[in-house]
Enzyme design. Structure first.
Site, short mmCIF file in Angstrom:
data_model
loop_
_atom_site.label_atom_id
_atom_site.label_comp_id
_atom_site.label_asym_id
_atom_site.label_seq_id
_atom_site.Cartn_x
_atom_site.Cartn_y
_atom_site.Cartn_z
N GLN A 1 33.89 34.58 43.44
CA GLN A 1 34.80 33.70 42.73
C GLN A 1 35.47 32.65 43.62
O GLN A 1 35.77 31.55 43.14
CB GLN A 1 35.83 34.52 41.96
CG GLN A 1 35.20 35.35 40.87
CD GLN A 1 36.19 36.16 40.05
OE1 GLN A 1 37.34 35.77 39.87
NE2 GLN A 1 35.75 37.31 39.56
N VAL B 1 35.42 51.38 31.29
CA VAL B 1 36.42 52.44 31.26
C VAL B 1 37.31 52.25 30.04
O VAL B 1 37.76 51.14 29.74
CB VAL B 1 37.26 52.44 32.55
CG1 VAL B 1 38.47 53.34 32.43
CG2 VAL B 1 36.40 52.85 33.73
N ALA C 1 35.01 42.51 44.10
CA ALA C 1 35.17 42.44 45.56
C ALA C 1 35.81 43.71 46.11
O ALA C 1 35.32 44.29 47.08
CB ALA C 1 36.02 41.21 45.91
N GLY C 2 36.91 44.15 45.49
CA GLY C 2 37.60 45.34 45.99
C GLY C 2 36.81 46.61 45.85
O GLY C 2 36.74 47.43 46.78
N CYS D 1 44.50 31.76 52.14
CA CYS D 1 44.21 30.75 51.12
C CYS D 1 43.74 29.48 51.82
O CYS D 1 44.56 28.71 52.34
CB CYS D 1 45.46 30.48 50.29
SG CYS D 1 45.16 29.36 48.91
N LYS E 1 46.93 37.72 45.59
CA LYS E 1 45.74 38.31 45.00
C LYS E 1 44.53 37.45 45.36
O LYS E 1 44.15 36.53 44.64
CB LYS E 1 45.91 38.44 43.49
CG LYS E 1 47.05 39.39 43.10
CD LYS E 1 47.16 39.58 41.61
CE LYS E 1 48.32 40.47 41.23
NZ LYS E 1 48.21 41.85 41.73
N THR E 2 43.93 37.75 46.52
CA THR E 2 42.80 36.98 47.04
C THR E 2 41.71 37.92 47.53
O THR E 2 41.94 39.10 47.82
CB THR E 2 43.23 36.08 48.21
OG1 THR E 2 43.60 36.91 49.32
CG2 THR E 2 44.41 35.19 47.83
N ALA E 3 40.48 37.37 47.67
CA ALA E 3 39.38 38.16 48.23
C ALA E 3 39.68 38.55 49.67
O ALA E 3 39.29 39.63 50.14
CB ALA E 3 38.08 37.37 48.15
N ALA E 4 40.38 37.66 50.39
CA ALA E 4 40.74 37.97 51.78
C ALA E 4 41.65 39.19 51.84
O ALA E 4 41.56 40.00 52.77
CB ALA E 4 41.44 36.77 52.41
N CYS F 1 44.45 34.05 43.37
CA CYS F 1 44.42 32.92 44.30
C CYS F 1 45.40 31.83 43.88
O CYS F 1 45.03 30.86 43.21
CB CYS F 1 43.03 32.34 44.45
SG CYS F 1 42.98 31.11 45.80
#
Length: 562
Positions: free
Chosen positions: A190, A225, A160-161, A490, A453-456, A308
């Site tokens: 996710q 990596v 996502a990031g 959330c 730590k969320t997608a938002a 999340c």
């Protein structure tokens, strides 16, 4: 199933193998398997215990020789060679993509096979071992004075990031030279796995081919990596290839440490042991919920930080709602065993959540950290910490247990010069620039800022990173730095059809985005459920990953703070 690629008549390599693919490997003539991928490396990855069971059933041998990405040592190569010599032939070795297994083979052949032949055999199988051969010829070292590849901006991670950052950059300057590095073929939404585990989504709705999501004009380097060399502005890729950059964005997500709970890997996906934190296990959660007609259901939450933080209890509430609907909740003992000391980290949201805890009859057990599980015995052990810090082990029996594993930064980040003492990429929490290396930024789950730590959160961080990086390069005229305020969200699925929409900034400051008449964030809301189920998935796929930034434009530092 990826294709097995022959290195010699007796050894082939390939990417991830799944348990249901092993009978076909047996039919193809393979007699043994070497697994070089550590358990817990990917969100959709079966553990070695599952592979070993399937291999045994097929009459094959299986050996576990895990090697972390980029950490292939000469000793690892010696063990690989020795294990290969012991096993019945032909042998199939696999990791995420086959590169690690090929690297182990190449290093194990040093002194046995001419270097040009090693290079040619690997190339014929589709693997570039030029960096490995250079390492062999250079006495085990990877020189960074020359590079196979170079790009102005390199992004590590296409989750996502990473993709959001690439898309935000391209939206602002289409002529940029950008490369994104990630070996995964599939990209997962996710946040949708909670709804898979609740019977709302099908798992296929939460995945897309990675190739369809890489922004136009961005080069996709399909590699893992191995290491960072920030003093040389270089990234070392698996296979010892060197990638140079002017600016680096680090966004590989975090690592789910399934091995951090004794016995868990051996029983995941059976014996009533499940987790919505893995793509292939979320459907098993729903299967268990539908089949449970009473008994004991445990839901766990490990120490922070985790991806999340609301997800462990989301699974619990949706399960309880289904049992309530079916009339079996009264016969079900539900416990929430949380390693932390509070139900939710933003105090204003605790009262509405407690209403559901009472409604469903959930027993809350704080300071209980899952340490060990025995699936066949349906027993779990938790480390309980009292107010004085004393620790004791307590036992729980279960019919179903939803486990959330402990979580860390990926190994190649944790041991790198980029990491802080806790292993996360060490950034300024406002600008998201690295505190020691000014050419490096980070966003998403891997970085050190004290946000959820969320997608938002990543959706808000990507424009901040894009603006600040382009400001560094002189590509935009904005005089003030873009600032990330710690925003996270959330959507707590307290029942099917209702959500408590928690939104907050740094310091746990409540920060609702919508007027109270539309969504009252302190009450369960049908509108917020529609947002979670119907609106946020297309916002993710069609806006966040496409460089469109509704409600995500960054703020800037004040002029008097410059």
């Amino acid at each position: 199933m990826s294709e097995a690629k022959k290195l010699t008549d007796q050894l082939s390599v390939q990417g991830q193998v799944r348990p249901d693919e092993i009978p076909a490997l047996k039919a193809a003539g393979f007699r043994a398997i070497i697994v070089n991928r550590p358990d817990g490396e990917g969100a959709d990855q079966p553990g070695f215990a599952e592979i070993a069971r399937a291999a045994k059933d097929a009459g094959m041998e299986a050996r576990y020789l895990p090697v972390e990405t980029g950490k292939v040592s000469d000793a690892d190569a010696e063990r690989f060679g020795a294990t290969f010599d012991e096993l019945p032939k032909p042998v199939l070795a696999f990791c995420r993509s086959g590169t690690r297994s090929t690297t182990l083979w190449a290093l194990s052949q040093a002194g046995r096979m001419p270097l040009p032949e090693i290079l040619a055999r690997a190339k014929a199988a589709g693997y570039d071992m030029s960096g490995v051969v250079r390492r062999i010829a250079n006495g085990g070292q990877v020189p960074t004075d020359t590079a196979e590849m170079s790009h102005d901006i390199v992004i590590v991670g296409a989750g996502a990031g990473g993709i959001a950052a690439a898309a935000s950059l391209v939206a602002r300057a289409r002529d940029l030279d950008i490369a994104i590095v990630d070996p995964a073929d599939i990209h997962y939404y996710q946040p949708g796995w909670t709804l898979v585990g609740g019977g709302v989504f099908k798992p296929e709705e939460t995945r897309k081919d990675m190739a369809a999501l890489i922004p136009e004009g961005v080069k996709w380097i399909r590699a893992a990596v191995a290491a960072f060399e920030p003093d040389a502005n270089a990234v070392i890729l698996e296979g010892c290839r060197v990638l140079k950059y002017r600016k680096l964005i680090v966004a590989p997500g975090l690592k789910l440490d399934w091995a951090g709970i004794e016995g868990l890997e051996q029983t995941l996906g059976r014996n009533g042991v499940t987790s919505n934190y893995r793509y292939d296990l979320a459907p098993y959660t729903w299967e268990l919920v539908r089949s449970l007609a009473g008994g004991t259901a445990l839901f766990t939450q490990p120490p922070m930080p985790i991806k999340c933080a609301g997800a462990p209890q989301k699974a619990m509430y949706l399960s309880c709602y289904e049992w309530e609907r079916r009339g079996t909740l009264k016969d079900t003992h539900v416990e929430f065993l949380n390693a932390g000391g509070v139900l939710f980290g933003v105090k204003e949201y605790v009262p509405p959540l407690m209403e559901y805890v009472k409604r469903y009859g959930i027993d809350l057990c704080f300071s209980h950290n899952l340490k060990k599980i025995d699936g066949p015995a349906k027993t779990a052990w938790f480390e309980k910490t009292d107010a004085e810090g004393n620790k004791t082990m307590v036992e729980r029996r279960f019919d179903m247990i939803h486990v959330v594993p402990p979580q860390t930064a990926p190994d190649f980040v944790r041991v790198s010069p980029l990491a802080n003492a806790a292993g996360w990429v060490d950034v300024d929490q406002a600008t998201l620039r690295h505190v020691r290396y000014p050419d490096i930024y980070s966003l998403g789950d891997v970085m050190s800022a004290p946000n959820a730590k969320t997608a938002a959160a990543a959706r808000k961080q990507a424009p901040v990173v894009a603006e600040n990086l382009l400001r560094d390069l002189g590509r935009i005229a904005e005089p003030h730095k873009a600032i990330y305020d710690g925003y996270g969200s959330c959507p707590l699925t307290v029942e099917r059809g209702k959500v408590v929409l928690a939104e907050f900034l740094y310091g746990g400051k409540r920060a609702p985005s919508f007027p109270k008449w539309f969504i009252d964030d302190l009450k369960p809301s049908r509108t917020a459920w529609l947002l979670k189920e119907k609106i946020l998935p297309p916002v993710y796929w069609q806006a966040m990953l496409k460089g469109r930034e509704p409600m995500a434009k960054p703020g800037h530092e004040r002029a008097d703070a410059v």
